[in-house]
Design a protein around this motif. Structure first.
Motif, mmCIF file in Angstrom:
data_model
loop_
_atom_site.group_PDB
_atom_site.id
_atom_site.type_symbol
_atom_site.label_atom_id
_atom_site.label_comp_id
_atom_site.label_asym_id
_atom_site.label_seq_id
_atom_site.Cartn_x
_atom_site.Cartn_y
_atom_site.Cartn_z
ATOM 1 N N LEU A 102 0.829 -1.204 0.000
ATOM 2 C CA LEU A 102 0.000 0.000 0.000
ATOM 3 C C LEU A 102 0.865 1.257 0.000
ATOM 4 O O LEU A 102 0.516 2.267 -0.629
ATOM 5 N N GLY A 103 2.004 1.194 0.685
ATOM 6 C CA GLY A 103 2.913 2.328 0.690
ATOM 7 C C GLY A 103 3.479 2.605 -0.694
ATOM 8 O O GLY A 103 3.645 3.767 -1.088
ATOM 9 N N LEU A 104 3.770 1.545 -1.434
ATOM 10 C CA LEU A 104 4.252 1.726 -2.799
ATOM 11 C C LEU A 104 3.169 2.335 -3.695
ATOM 12 O O LEU A 104 3.455 3.208 -4.527
ATOM 13 N N LEU A 105 1.931 1.880 -3.524
ATOM 14 C CA LEU A 105 0.848 2.424 -4.324
ATOM 15 C C LEU A 105 0.620 3.906 -4.036
ATOM 16 O O LEU A 105 0.347 4.706 -4.944
ATOM 17 N N LEU A 106 0.741 4.272 -2.756
ATOM 18 C CA LEU A 106 0.520 5.662 -2.349
ATOM 19 C C LEU A 106 1.796 6.490 -2.403
ATOM 20 O O LEU A 106 1.771 7.674 -2.032
ATOM 21 N N ARG A 107 2.907 5.858 -2.809
ATOM 22 C CA ARG A 107 4.198 6.533 -2.924
ATOM 23 C C ARG A 107 4.645 7.143 -1.583
ATOM 24 O O ARG A 107 5.082 8.280 -1.514
ATOM 25 N N ILE A 108 4.527 6.307 -0.538
ATOM 26 C CA ILE A 108 4.979 6.717 0.791
ATOM 27 C C ILE A 108 6.345 6.102 1.039
ATOM 28 O O ILE A 108 6.558 4.902 0.823
ATOM 29 N N ASN A 109 7.293 6.914 1.501
ATOM 30 C CA ASN A 109 8.640 6.434 1.780
ATOM 31 C C ASN A 109 8.597 5.348 2.856
ATOM 32 O O ASN A 109 7.837 5.427 3.822
ATOM 33 N N LYS A 110 9.435 4.298 2.700
ATOM 34 C CA LYS A 110 9.438 3.197 3.655
ATOM 35 C C LYS A 110 9.792 3.649 5.063
ATOM 36 O O LYS A 110 9.258 3.121 6.049
ATOM 37 N N ALA A 111 10.698 4.623 5.186
ATOM 38 C CA ALA A 111 11.073 5.117 6.518
ATOM 39 C C ALA A 111 9.884 5.781 7.194
ATOM 40 O O ALA A 111 9.612 5.551 8.388
ATOM 41 N N ILE A 112 9.165 6.597 6.452
ATOM 42 C CA ILE A 112 7.980 7.254 7.020
ATOM 43 C C ILE A 112 6.905 6.223 7.335
ATOM 44 O O ILE A 112 6.231 6.307 8.371
ATOM 45 N N LEU A 113 6.752 5.252 6.456
ATOM 46 C CA LEU A 113 5.763 4.196 6.685
ATOM 47 C C LEU A 113 6.083 3.420 7.962
ATOM 48 O O LEU A 113 5.186 3.080 8.747
ATOM 49 N N GLY A 114 7.358 3.134 8.180
ATOM 50 C CA GLY A 114 7.754 2.399 9.376
ATOM 51 C C GLY A 114 7.585 3.190 10.648
ATOM 52 O O GLY A 114 7.257 2.631 11.702
ATOM 53 N N LEU A 115 7.796 4.517 10.574
ATOM 54 C CA LEU A 115 7.679 5.365 11.763
ATOM 55 C C LEU A 115 6.228 5.737 12.075
ATOM 56 O O LEU A 115 5.956 6.219 13.184
ATOM 57 N N THR A 116 5.328 5.520 11.163
ATOM 58 C CA THR A 116 3.930 5.921 11.381
ATOM 59 C C THR A 116 3.005 4.712 11.434
ATOM 60 O O THR A 116 2.684 4.204 12.509
ATOM 61 N N ILE A 117 2.576 4.252 10.278
ATOM 62 C CA ILE A 117 1.546 3.209 10.222
ATOM 63 C C ILE A 117 2.017 1.916 10.875
ATOM 64 O O ILE A 117 1.317 1.332 11.716
ATOM 65 N N LEU A 118 3.229 1.444 10.517
ATOM 66 C CA LEU A 118 3.714 0.191 11.091
ATOM 67 C C LEU A 118 3.956 0.312 12.588
ATOM 68 O O LEU A 118 3.634 -0.609 13.361
ATOM 69 N N ALA A 119 4.499 1.439 13.031
ATOM 70 C CA ALA A 119 4.739 1.643 14.451
ATOM 71 C C ALA A 119 3.434 1.713 15.222
ATOM 72 O O ALA A 119 3.297 1.134 16.310
ATOM 73 N N TRP A 120 2.441 2.415 14.678
ATOM 74 C CA TRP A 120 1.144 2.502 15.356
ATOM 75 C C TRP A 120 0.465 1.127 15.422
ATOM 76 O O TRP A 120 -0.114 0.766 16.431
ATOM 77 N N GLY A 121 0.572 0.398 14.335
ATOM 78 C CA GLY A 121 -0.047 -0.932 14.318
ATOM 79 C C GLY A 121 0.589 -1.868 15.324
ATOM 80 O O GLY A 121 -0.113 -2.646 15.983
ATOM 81 N N ASN A 122 1.906 -1.802 15.482
ATOM 82 C CA ASN A 122 2.572 -2.674 16.452
ATOM 83 C C ASN A 122 2.242 -2.326 17.896
ATOM 84 O O ASN A 122 2.285 -3.172 18.784
ATOM 85 N N SER A 123 1.921 -1.061 18.150
ATOM 86 C CA SER A 123 1.669 -0.608 19.526
ATOM 87 C C SER A 123 0.188 -0.639 19.905
ATOM 88 O O SER A 123 -0.151 -0.407 21.056
ATOM 89 N N MET A 124 -0.695 -0.918 18.934
ATOM 90 C CA MET A 124 -2.124 -0.910 19.234
ATOM 91 C C MET A 124 -2.507 -1.969 20.268
ATOM 92 O O MET A 124 -3.343 -1.751 21.133
ATOM 93 N N ALA A 125 -1.873 -3.152 20.179
ATOM 94 C CA ALA A 125 -2.179 -4.203 21.149
ATOM 95 C C ALA A 125 -1.779 -3.805 22.570
ATOM 96 O O ALA A 125 -2.445 -4.169 23.552
ATOM 97 N N ASP A 126 -0.686 -3.036 22.699
ATOM 98 C CA ASP A 126 -0.252 -2.595 24.028
ATOM 99 C C ASP A 126 -1.241 -1.575 24.610
ATOM 100 O O ASP A 126 -1.451 -1.536 25.814
#
Length: 233
Positions: free
Chosen positions: A209-233
């Motif tokens: 999805l990041g590639l489709l939306l042309r979102i940089n992998k670093a930004i994707l990791g610091l935002t969406i992926l980081a938020w998703g990993n912390s949601m369970a906590d």
């Protein structure tokens, strides 16, 4: 007639019977109930003291009761989707779509704990878990177990599964701690592989999805992926 004790007819005597010395080389008297007593020891090993459930008396009964336990368990899981008033229409739709994967997880993860205990499901999950292990290792580490290795693993786990089906308590019974703890630890390890596999697929989907939306992998990791990993906590 004395059944037990020093002169009981069901007692194993060593070297004498009714006060008469046996000849050298003659085998000691063997109780015809010795096999029944040994099987009773196996039953007590698998059943927690005070459990309301008891093992089946034979293999035919174990398979018949196991079949009914599976039907009742999965029927209840299906009904819970629609009977839960907290589930919205969208939640029910998503749970219905997820149900096949829920069945696959249940058939490979052993849960012998109170509240989630189903003897037949524990037995089947032990027997089928090597299949999931082979799929997981092949997909994630390129380790091929689809040969003699999978046959050996299936044979070993099928044996343990059959023992659980035959000697574990039925219904709402409680499995003994000495048997339940190793099974629970094994189930925990299998569950960890499921979490790892699902997490890898979710990360791959988000990267796509990041590639489709042309979102940089670093930004994707610091935002969406980081938020998703912390949601369970």
């Amino acid at each position: 007639v004395v059944l037990h004790g020093a002169d009981g007819i069901l007692t194993r005597h060593h070297g004498h019977h009714h006060g008469v010395e046996e000849e050298d080389g003659m085998d000691a008297f063997q109780s015809p109930y010795r096999v029944m007593e040994d099987m009773d020891l196996v039953d007590r090993l698998c059943v927690q003291e005070g459990s309301i459930g008891i093992p089946n008396v034979n293999w035919h009964g174990a398979f018949q009761d196991g079949k009914q336990e599976l039907i009742v368990h999965f029927r209840q899981c299906w009904m819970d989707i629609f009977d839960d008033e907290d589930n919205s229409a969208l939640d029910k739709l998503l749970l219905v779509c997820e149900f096949p994967f829920t069945v696959f997880r249940k058939l490979s993860i052993s849960i012998p704990c109170d509240g989630s205990y189903c003897r037949a499901l524990v037995a089947i999950s032990l027997a089928f878990s090597p299949i999931w292990a082979a799929v997981y290792l092949m997909e994630n580490f390129d380790i091929n177990l689809w040969g003699l290795e999978i046959l050996i693993m299936l044979s070993i786990m099928l044996f343990f599964g059959l023992m659980v089906l035959r000697f574990a308590p039925t219904g709402d019974g409680t499995m003994s701690t000495i048997v339940a703890v190793p099974i629970a630890l094994y189930g925990f390890m299998v569950a960890a592989t499921w979490i790892d596999a699902i997490a890898d697929k979710l990360v791959a989907l988000l990267e796509f999805l990041g590639l489709l939306l042309r979102i940089n992998k670093a930004i994707l990791g610091l935002t969406i992926l980081a938020w998703g990993n912390s949601m369970a906590d």
